[in-house]
Enzyme design. Structure first.
Site: not given
Ligand code: PA5
Length: 428
Positions: A278, A413
């Site tokens: 990511e 999404k």
């Molecule tokens: O690392 C990240 O930013 C993402 O993987 C988030 O942790 C994930 O999408 C979950 O998001 P949130 O904590 O807003 O529910």
């Protein structure tokens, strides 16, 4: 503390990376200046967190342990993987009648999973920690809708005292719900993104509730923060790891296979994949992170690694000291023909298997990075996770990528919302 080695000519590969480039990444990082610098709160978090913050985490964990037999942690991505990685690394493989369990939900959407989870906890006392930085993520919100109702049906008014929320300080649907119902709240700092949040309340509360020593975890992270902050491309393992993998990427090795012989580290691998995937996978760039567990996967993906398409680099995460172990013994009949192994511990066997595998894959054309961790305990895991986060920042900046955003997770999404006609998306 962490030793990083390269299978080829270390000096040559490090020389292929401009020291001035690494130096400027280092300087920008610590001056909090580069792309995404608003999300660098994790960098000095271990040395900045206050005693009162930590005491609150520990007191709440104790309160949860007193009121419940099970803590259900609801979250996805960075909101659950850090806690899951640490807990899985430290807990025993099997536990007879555990006194306290941490279970997870909201990390996927499965009716069967949620139904069976609610059924499993029926005769246990339950507490919940819902974690979402944005407070609007669909998967944990769905899980919480079911589990919140379950708690209200089961505990009535008392449900509010058993629900703990970790979210943004100022915004999000979860924050509004938490305020409305009076749930105890913990804050995800504005300047720490989900995948860099393991040392905040996001990771610490579930880890402390699971019974692990968060002081030691943070001590390891703080040690890493101190030791890895100096600029030394050859001896700072975080810079070295980032520089070697980037040099290999430039040579066409676009997939990194993180291999371990320690099954307890399987969720550290999952956490690492999320962190690197990511952070780096943007603008058609980045190393694709994959993981294998040996020797299990030597009977599976090992064939591909040995002989398949040559775009793989392999990084071995090796634990030097075994925790619990067994030693092979002499058998009278030797029917299984294993007597030649008598006196060899299973950890020793794995170290030999590492040597054999490493040589085989090297001759198959897979360059390798070795990452050695002394042992698996709170302190060393804290060090390791900080090391990987810091190296990820260097590695992403070497690609000219902002490590701290995730624009690519929005498209799917929006599609789901359109397909499900979420209010506001019906006409699109
Ligand atoms: O690392 C990240 O930013 C993402 O993987 C988030 O942790 C994930 O999408 C979950 O998001 P949130 O904590 O807003 O529910």
């Amino acid at each position: 503390m962490i030793n990083v080695t390269y299978s080829g000519n270390e000096q040559e590969i490090l020389n292929s990376q401009k020291v001035s480039r690494l130096q400027s990444i280092h300087d920008n990082l610590y001056a909090k200046k580069g792309a995404g610098h608003d999300f660098l709160g994790w960098l000095d978090w271990p040395s900045n967190l206050s005693d009162s913050f930590l005491q609150n985490i520990k007191d709440t964990a104790e309160e949860i342990q007193k009121q419940a037999d099970v803590l259900i942690v609801i979250g996805i991505g960075g909101s659950y993987l850090g806690a899951k990685a640490v807990i899985e690394a430290l807990k025993p493989h099997f536990e007879k009648n555990p006194q306290f369990e941490v279970l997870f939900a909201g990390q996927h959407v499965s009716g069967a999973y949620l139904k069976q989870l609610m059924n499993y906890v029926e005769d246990k006392e339950v507490a919940i920690n819902v974690i979402s930085k944005s407070g609007t993520t669909t998967e944990p919100a769905i899980a919480f809708r079911f589990l919140h109702k379950y708690m209200e049906d089961r505990y009535g008014q008392e449900a509010s005292e058993r629900i703990y929320v970790t979210t943004d300080e100022n915004k999000g649907a979860l924050l509004n719900l938490a305020k409305d119902r009076g749930f105890k709240r913990f804050v995800v700092p504005d300047d720490v993104g989900g995948r860099y949040s393991v040392f905040t309340a996001v990771g610490l509360l579930p880890i402390a509730a699971a019974g692990f020593d968060v002081n030691q975890l943070l001590k390891g992270a703080k040690q890493a923060e101190d030791e890895l902050s100096t600029f030394d491309a050859e001896n700072n393992p975080a810079i070295k790891y980032a520089a070697i993998r980037h040099a290999l990427y430039e040579q066409g090795y676009t997939n990194e296979v993180l291999a371990t012989f320690e099954p307890k580290l399987n969720y550290v691998q999952e956490w690492w994949k999320q962190l690197y995937g990511e952070s780096e996978g943007k603008e058609q760039k980045g190393i694709f992170p994959v993981s294998v567990t040996y020797t299990t996967d030597l009977h599976s993906l090992g064939q591909y690694i040995q002989d398949g398409k040559r775009d793989l680099l392999e990084s071995f995460l090796i634990v030097e000291e075994a925790g619990e172990d067994l030693e092979l013994f002499e058998a009278e009949q030797n029917a299984d023909e294993l007597n030649y192994l008598a006196g060899t511990s299973l950890h020793d066997f794995n170290l030999v298997a590492y040597e054999g595998t490493s040589k085989a894959h090297l001759s198959g054309g897979v360059p390798q990075i070795g990452i050695r961790l002394q042992k698996v305990d709170e302190y060393h895991i804290g060090y390791l996770l900080y090391f990987y986060m810091l190296a990820c920042a260097y590695s992403s900046y070497l690609l000219d990528i902002n490590p701290f955003n995730q624009p690519g997770v929005e498209e799917y999404k929006t599609n789901i919302f359109k397909l499900l006609k979420k209010p506001g998306y019906e006409t699109e």
